[in-house]
Design a protein around this motif. Structure first.
Motif, PDB file in Angstrom:
ATOM      1  N   ARG A 126       0.831  -1.206   0.000  1.00  0.00           N
ATOM      2  CA  ARG A 126       0.000   0.000   0.000  1.00  0.00           C
ATOM      3  C   ARG A 126       0.866   1.258   0.000  1.00  0.00           C
ATOM      4  NH1 ARG A 126      -0.490  -2.241   5.089  1.00  0.00           N
ATOM      5  NH2 ARG A 126       0.252  -0.959   6.830  1.00  0.00           N
ATOM      6  N   THR A 127       2.048   1.167   0.633  1.00  0.00           N
ATOM      7  CA  THR A 127       2.957   2.318   0.625  1.00  0.00           C
ATOM      8  C   THR A 127       3.515   2.548  -0.773  1.00  0.00           C
ATOM      9  OG1 THR A 127       3.548   1.804   2.912  1.00  0.00           O
ATOM     10  CG2 THR A 127       4.959   3.342   1.740  1.00  0.00           C
ATOM     11  N   LYS A 184       0.837   4.157  -2.763  1.00  0.00           N
ATOM     12  CA  LYS A 184       0.677   5.574  -2.396  1.00  0.00           C
ATOM     13  C   LYS A 184       1.772   6.423  -3.027  1.00  0.00           C
ATOM     14  CE  LYS A 184       1.955   6.949   1.650  1.00  0.00           C
ATOM     15  NZ  LYS A 184       2.043   7.172   3.107  1.00  0.00           N
ATOM     16  N   SER A 238       1.383   9.368  -5.906  1.00  0.00           N
ATOM     17  CA  SER A 238       1.887  10.721  -5.676  1.00  0.00           C
ATOM     18  C   SER A 238       2.793  11.185  -6.810  1.00  0.00           C
ATOM     19  CB  SER A 238       2.648  10.778  -4.350  1.00  0.00           C
ATOM     20  OG  SER A 238       3.843  10.016  -4.420  1.00  0.00           O
TER      21      SER A 238
END
Length: 517
Positions: free
Chosen positions: A490-491, A494, A498
């Motif tokens: 999930r990081t 993300k 971005s």
């Protein structure tokens, strides 16, 4: 329960926030622009403050020399003789001027009137350099130069640009009225954000009239202005380029498929092959989705560094303040002494005393602010030495507490210092907050990694992928863990979002539908 009164003495510590201390804390977090505005206000209010004079050029500086002959700048040399330029005749003859120009004066200034009055002179026909009274179509002036600032052209806004075209495009009063309302309803991007039916009802005209005038406005410059959505904006520009054929019309009608990169669906919809679709998409990218952004945009503000970092000869780093970003103020003690002697009332004396105290406090606060910024910036450079040597990939995790403990300050002070400040380096100008990044733990007990460095590595991995090997988020996790970065899926997702990088499905579809040409 009895009540009684008694006196007690207690010893304690408390922080008293004086107005001066509050202002000093406020100065720390101001940017150089806000600080300059604050100092300007203080200079206006406090008569004892004045700006520091700009240093005069050093002796021998070419800017301060009058001539190369060693003269003192008053027109005479050191031996009292006249300078060569004074030996020239300031009232030359017409023949001498024409000889220097290589042509007749009539050819050089054919449309101009006489510069001065011609009068006979010894040795030939003379030309006086004394200007004659100026006159023109606008009248004349008595010894005063014309106001050239009044002739400067102001920057035209999108509204003014469209209104000027509307005045030329139609003379019908109804169309001008409707067109004026339409122009007012166009936003800065060039889009019409008001419903035509509501506008027609408010103006008391038929909807066909509003639609006809809108078609007129949509023909104005810039191309695409007055559109109600992106598809209509692109269609207007394509029509003006005579490129709005049925295939392009089908492409513009399904911009959602373009955003999803569904190229197979677009080929079926438009009835074209891969090469034609690639040309159509390239042509679509050359259009302006916001035609009004060229008008009325504010001036671009360049990020001015507060601190400069440059390499030293011994391999270390030199950290110095940007003198242009630091306001210089002085306390005029002599003026204070002069004025204080003439102060007759207690009110005047109190005012002068307050001004002196405020002026001294401001100069000390500005000096303390500069020292604090330099101290924090030096510690940041020391902590992030790898970034300045090797780039973003070598950023280290860093927080405010680490810097505060190293320089003996409170975290809140470091936070205020790094707010709205930037550092100029050979790699560009970065905000001080950029160097404070979260820590991503290392795999198998390895050292932690900076989140910014991990984000940079994700972009490198995606840029290096091929059509046959598109990396999913899970694959990116495995690659990073192989490099010693313990990161969750999930990081990774993300960080990828971005960076405005589409998912692996969309990237695979794009690479499969758009082969290398």
């Amino acid at each position: 329960m009895g009540l009684l009164q008694r006196l007690e003495m207690r010893q304690g510590q408390a922080l008293v926030m004086t107005p001066q201390l509050l202002q000093a804390i406020k100065l720390l977090q101001l940017s150089h622009l806000d600080l300059a505005a604050y100092v300007d206000a203080e200079l206006e209010r406090n008569p004892l403050l004045e700006r520091a004079e700009i240093e005069a050029p050093e002796p021998g500086d070419s800017r301060g020399e009058a001539s190369d002959s060693g003269g003192d700048g008053d027109g005479f040399d050191s031996e009292g003789g006249a300078e060569p330029w004074l030996a020239h005749d300031l009232n030359p003859s017409r023949s001498e001027i024409e000889g220097d120009l290589g042509t007749r004066l009539d050819n050089v200034f054919p449309d101009d009137g006489p510069v001065g009055r011609e009068a006979p002179a010894a040795g030939g026909e003379g030309l006086s350099l004394t200007p004659a009274p100026w006159s023109g179509s606008g009248g004349s002036f008595d010894g005063e130069a014309p106001d050239f600032e009044a002739t400067l052209t102001a920057e035209s806004s999108l509204h003014d640009h469209l209104s000027a075209q509307l005045d030329i495009a139609t003379r019908d009063p109804v169309e001008r009225l409707v067109g004026g309302f339409l122009v007012d309803a166009i936003d800065e991007a060039g889009y019409l954000r008001e419903d035509l039916s509501a506008l027609a009802e408010r103006l008391g005209v038929g909807l066909p009239v509003v639609e006809r005038v809108l078609g007129l406005v949509q023909g104005f410059d810039p191309s695409g202005v007055g559109a109600r959505d992106l598809a209509e904006c692109l269609a207007i520009q394509l029509r003006e380029q005579d490129r709005f054929d049925p295939a392009m019309q089908a492409l513009v009608s399904r911009l959602d498929l373009v955003a999803k990169r569904d190229f197979s669906g677009l080929r079926r919809l438009c009835g074209v092959d891969e090469e034609d679709l690639a040309d159509m998409l390239s042509e679509l990218r050359r259009l302006d989705p916001k035609p009004g952004r060229a008008f009325g945009a504010g001036p671009v503000e360049v990020l001015v560094p507060d601190v400069f970092v440059r390499p030293a000869p011994d391999g270390s780093w030199l950290v110095e303040l940007n003198s242009e970003a630091l306001p210089r103020v002085l306390v005029n003690q002599s003026y204070y002494a002069t004025v204080s002697r003439g102060a007759a009332t207690d009110t005047d004396k109190a005012f002068l005393s307050e001004c002196l105290q405020t002026a001294n406090w401001l100069t000390r606060s500005l000096e303390q602010r500069a020292r604090t910024i330099l101290k924090v910036a030096s510690e940041i450079v020391r902590q992030q030495d790898g970034f300045f040597v090797n780039g973003v990939a070598h950023l280290r995790p860093l927080n405010l507490k680490t810097v505060a403990d190293a320089i003996g300050m409170h975290e809140s002070t470091v936070s205020r210092v790094t707010s709205n400040k930037s550092i100029g380096t050979s790699r560009g100008t970065f905000e001080m907050k950029y160097f404070f990044t979260a820590a991503i733990p290392g795999a198998a007990g390895a050292a932690a990694h900076s989140s910014e460095a991990v984000r940079h590595r994700i972009k490198q991995l995606i840029d290096g992928e091929t059509a046959d090997d598109v990396l999913s988020d899970d694959a990116l996790v495995q690659r990073l863990r192989g490099e010693g970065v313990d990161i969750a899926r999930r990081t990774v997702a993300k960080y990828r979002e971005s960076l405005r990088i589409p998912s692996s499905i969309e990237r695979r579809r794009e690479r499969a539908a758009m082969p290398a040409r």
